[in-house]
Design an enzyme around this catalytic site. Structure first.
Site, short mmCIF file in Angstrom:
data_model
loop_
_atom_site.label_atom_id
_atom_site.label_comp_id
_atom_site.label_asym_id
_atom_site.label_seq_id
_atom_site.Cartn_x
_atom_site.Cartn_y
_atom_site.Cartn_z
N HIS A 197 5.89 119.35 -136.84
CA HIS A 197 6.14 119.24 -135.40
C HIS A 197 7.38 118.40 -135.09
O HIS A 197 7.91 118.46 -134.00
CB HIS A 197 4.89 118.70 -134.67
CG HIS A 197 4.70 117.22 -134.78
ND1 HIS A 197 3.96 116.63 -135.80
CD2 HIS A 197 5.15 116.21 -134.02
CE1 HIS A 197 3.96 115.32 -135.64
NE2 HIS A 197 4.68 115.04 -134.56
N ASP A 240 0.67 120.71 -140.62
CA ASP A 240 1.81 120.01 -140.02
C ASP A 240 2.69 119.45 -141.14
O ASP A 240 2.69 118.25 -141.44
CB ASP A 240 1.29 118.89 -139.12
CG ASP A 240 2.39 118.28 -138.27
OD1 ASP A 240 3.51 118.85 -138.26
OD2 ASP A 240 2.13 117.24 -137.63
N SER A 260 6.01 109.78 -136.49
CA SER A 260 5.66 111.10 -137.00
C SER A 260 6.59 111.54 -138.14
O SER A 260 7.79 111.31 -138.09
CB SER A 260 5.77 112.14 -135.88
OG SER A 260 4.65 111.99 -135.04
#
Ligand SMILES: *[C@@H]1O[C@H](CO)[C@@H](O)[C@H](O)[C@H]1NC(C)=O
Ligand SMILES: *[C@@H]1O[C@H](CO)[C@@H](O)[C@H](O)[C@H]1NC(C)=O
Ligand SMILES: [Ca+2]
Ligand SMILES: [Ca+2]
Ligand SMILES: [Ca+2]
Length: 695
Positions: free
Chosen positions: A478, A535, A639
């Site tokens: 992502h 992911d 992230s």
């Protein structure tokens, strides 16, 4: 007056050839020489003659080493005599004059000088000079005449006994013994004067030549006696020369094997002797037989069937020795044998050589970390060894380091590997020790080099990635999903995100390709991202990364390795942090790289999923795990960053267990983050990297 005139005549009578050429005397002689006077005199003898100076009078000032007044005589420029003081005629005649002699054809020079004063008058010197023939026969042992020497005025000549003639060198007496016996298929050859002693300085050449399908063979009989040195070397020698080589030299008292097969129809028998000795020589009968092929086709091989000789038309198999292969017209082949036929000429056709296997220099790309230890031009023949090494300590050699050139022409390692080894980056290690524990949300600043695999992404939005080898990094899908055609820039070797790369060791890494896991679903336009399954994404750089103490890869875990509840690990990132004074209130992205030790939570705890921003529910899948600790968590903008096990400072190597994926808003202080379970993707990672090429 009478005395002075008669002296030269007496001296001259000693040598019949002497010729008086002139006189040499000091300036002012005999009244006496002045201070500061000097005389230079020089003459050369004609070829074949010597020049002499004969002093008949010498009266100079005497001084230590004749440093005041002196006569110096030189032969071809070399000082041969220094004279001063007063000498009697007899002394001059007996000890001085015999030295004043030139070499044959050489030059004498005489230098006289006087200094500034004399305490009394000195008359000086007088002498005459003569040339006389040089007797080469008597006086020159090197005159080179092997038999007779004759002296004459200005030279000499050599002559020979009956039966000898003077060679073109005008010195050596030799015999004429060479014979051309071409066309004869049988006959006898013996040393000159056989059965008497053979001549000195002989150089006999007997030429034999018959039809090409025949070979000459020599049958020795009678005495064989050629002079041999104590060391076994031939002083006088018999040789049999053919197109392919020479048999012999033979000498001593043992005749060559009889019959001596020459395998040739063109043969030269050469007999050479030196200037001394009275040996008997040799005798042989020559005749012809059908040509046979020799039991050797080429070196380093064996023949099947094995015989001592082969008839015309017969075929054999040539097998190269171990480590040798057939060379056909200059090109090395992989085969080790071939079939050949004995020709009427007594030659084998084909007669390809067996040559030592050459493995060649193994090919290593120019800028590779792998290199060959030692010389630039290694030995690459059968049995030779080469050694590989990695030129950087941040790599290890995968496989054996030493390879040998095998008989099959391949480089093979001790354990039987024939692929050349690879240098793979050392993973999961850092050079600097972790000094204290810390946190990200409630985390501690990392020092440079403590988390050397952590890469920073600034644009399009802040995130992290992990270096997994010198060409690839891994991140969360992502983080890179909406890049479009944009090239991603990553930064490595830093902890301060605001460091300006121009003035530091920050390494800027450009993406060449970004590969998002195919199972990662697209963002839904209305609701935003709510599914974080798969992911994970791989980033390939445009070029190999220069590894260093602050930039090193993390290890990948074993495929499908299970995480244990409460297992400790370390998460790191430049994401949002809390303010110290007001926990729960978030600041912007952190300037420094932070890390925290957190624990893997149980499946039950993870299944109890929190809602993310916008109150949306996210699916918890088997490709995730969750982790956290009181007051510690990963957060927005962390992230894509790494969660490694064991926790830092436990000692490496460290493994990338998870990738920071999603979690509830940090403000909610749930201290529970969700991570992509990397162990589930090992096969996909390896296949993807292999198909793109890892170099
Ligand atoms: C003789 O030769 C020496 C050096 O070789 C030189 O110094 C000297 O002047 C010469 N004398 C004459 C008279 O030429
Ligand atoms: C191999 O390379 C390392 C540095 O990467 C060096 O320390 C070592 O001495 C080398 N070994 C040999 C055998 O050259
Ligand atoms: Ca003087
Ligand atoms: Ca002479
Ligand atoms: Ca001899």
């Amino acid at each position: 007056m009478m005395l002075r005139l008669s002296l030269p005549l007496i001296l001259l009578s000693h040598s019949a050839y002497s010729m008086l050429l002139g006189w040499v005397e000091s300036p002012g002689y005999p009244s006496g020489y002045l201070p500061h006077s000097s005389l230079n005199w020089s003459r050369c003898a004609p070829k074949g003659h010597t020049l002499s100076i004969r002093l008949i009078h010498l009266d100079l000032e005497d001084s230590h080493e004749c440093e005041n007044d002196a006569v110096k005589v030189y032969s071809n420029g070399n000082l041969i005599s220094v004279l001063c003081g007063k000498r009697e005629f007899e002394e001059l005649q007996s000890t001085v004059n015999p030295l004043l002699l030139s070499s044959p054809g050489g030059c004498l020079s005489l230098h006289f000088y006087s200094d500034f004063s004399n305490t009394k008058r000195h008359t000086g010197f007088r002498g005459f000079y003569t040339v006389q023939d040089f007797d080469e026969c008597e006086d020159d042992p090197e005159n080179g005449c092997t038999q007779f020497c004759h002296n004459f005025i200005g030279g000499y000549h050599c002559s020979c006994r009956h039966g000898y003639y003077l060679d073109a060198d005008k010195h050596t007496c030799t015999v004429s013994c060479s014979k051309d016996l071409s066309g004869l298929t049988r006959g006898d050859i013996s040393s000159p004067s056989w059965p008497g002693s053979y001549a000195e300085n002989a150089n006999c050449e007997y030429t034999l030549s018959v039809a090409p399908n025949l070979q000459l063979e020599l049958h020795f009989s009678g005495v064989f006696d050629l002079e041999q040195g104590h060391d076994g070397q031939c002083i006088d020698a018999l040789r049999v020369e053919t197109r392919t080589g020479t048999l012999g030299p033979f000498c001593g008292n043992t005749a060559p094997p009889s019959p001596l097969l020459t395998y040739s129809h063109n043969v030269k028998i050469r007999f050479t002797t030196d200037g001394y000795g009275t040996n008997k020589g040799f005798f042989f009968h020559f005749k012809t037989t059908d040509k046979l092929c020799p039991p050797v086709v080429t070196l380093h091989s064996t023949l099947a069937p094995e015989k001592s000789e082969y008839r015309q038309g017969q075929t054999v198999t040539v097998t190269c020795d171990q480590g040798y292969v057939v060379n056909i017209q200059g090109v090395q082949t992989l085969s080790t044998e071939y079939v050949t036929t004995c020709q009427v000429t007594g030659e084998w056709a084909p007669d390809n050589a067996c040559e030592l296997v050459d493995c060649g220099v193994p090919e290593i790309p120019e800028d590779d970390i792998l290199y060959l230890v030692g010389t630039d031009t290694p030995h690459t023949k059968y049995g030779d060894q080469i050694q590989f090494n990695c030129s950087s300590k941040y790599y290890t050699l995968e496989g054996d380091d030493t390879y040998s050139c095998s008989a099959s022409g391949e480089w093979v390692s001790g354990s039987g590997q024939s692929q050349i080894p690879k240098c793979t980056p050392v993973c999961g290690m850092h050079e600097k020790d972790i000094s204290s524990i810390g946190r990200i949300l409630g985390g501690q600043d990392a020092n440079l080099g403590e988390i050397p695999w952590h890469l920073l992404i600034k644009e399009p939005s802040r995130g992290g990635a992990s270096l997994i080898n010198d060409r690839w990094a891994i991140t969360a899908a992502h983080v890179v999903e909406n890049l479009g055609d944009m090239q991603l820039v990553l930064y490595g070797g830093l902890v301060n995100a605001q460091t300006r790369d121009r003035f530091s060791d920050v390494v800027v890494l450009n993406s060449e390709k970004i590969i998002i896991h195919p199972g990662f679903s697209k963002e839904t336009p209305l609701r935003g991202r709510i599914d974080f399954d798969n992911d994970i994404a791989l980033i390939r750089f445009t070029s190999r990364v220069n590894l260093g103490p602050n930039l090193l890869p993390i290890c990948l875990p074993e495929a499908n390795r299970a995480l244990v509840t409460n297992e400790q690990g370390t998460v790191s990132g430049w994401g949002k942090t809390e303010t110290k004074r007001d926990p729960g209130k978030l600041q912007g992205a952190s300037r420094m790289l932070k890390y925290a030790h957190i624990a893997v939570k149980s499946l039950d705890q993870c299944r109890d999923t929190p809602t993310i921003e916008g109150n949306q529910h996210v699916r918890f899948t088997d490709n995730m795990f969750c982790a956290g600790a009181d007051g510690k968590d990963s957060c927005q903008k962390d992230s894509g960053g790494p969660f490694v096990t064991p926790y830092l400072s436990a000692g490496g190597p460290y493994y990338l267990a998870g990738i920071v994926s999603w979690g509830p808003p940090c403000e909610e202080r749930k201290y529970k983050g969700y991570y992509t379970k990397v162990a589930n993707y090992i096969d996909w990672i390896k296949e993807t990297i292999d198909s793109e090429g890892n170099s």
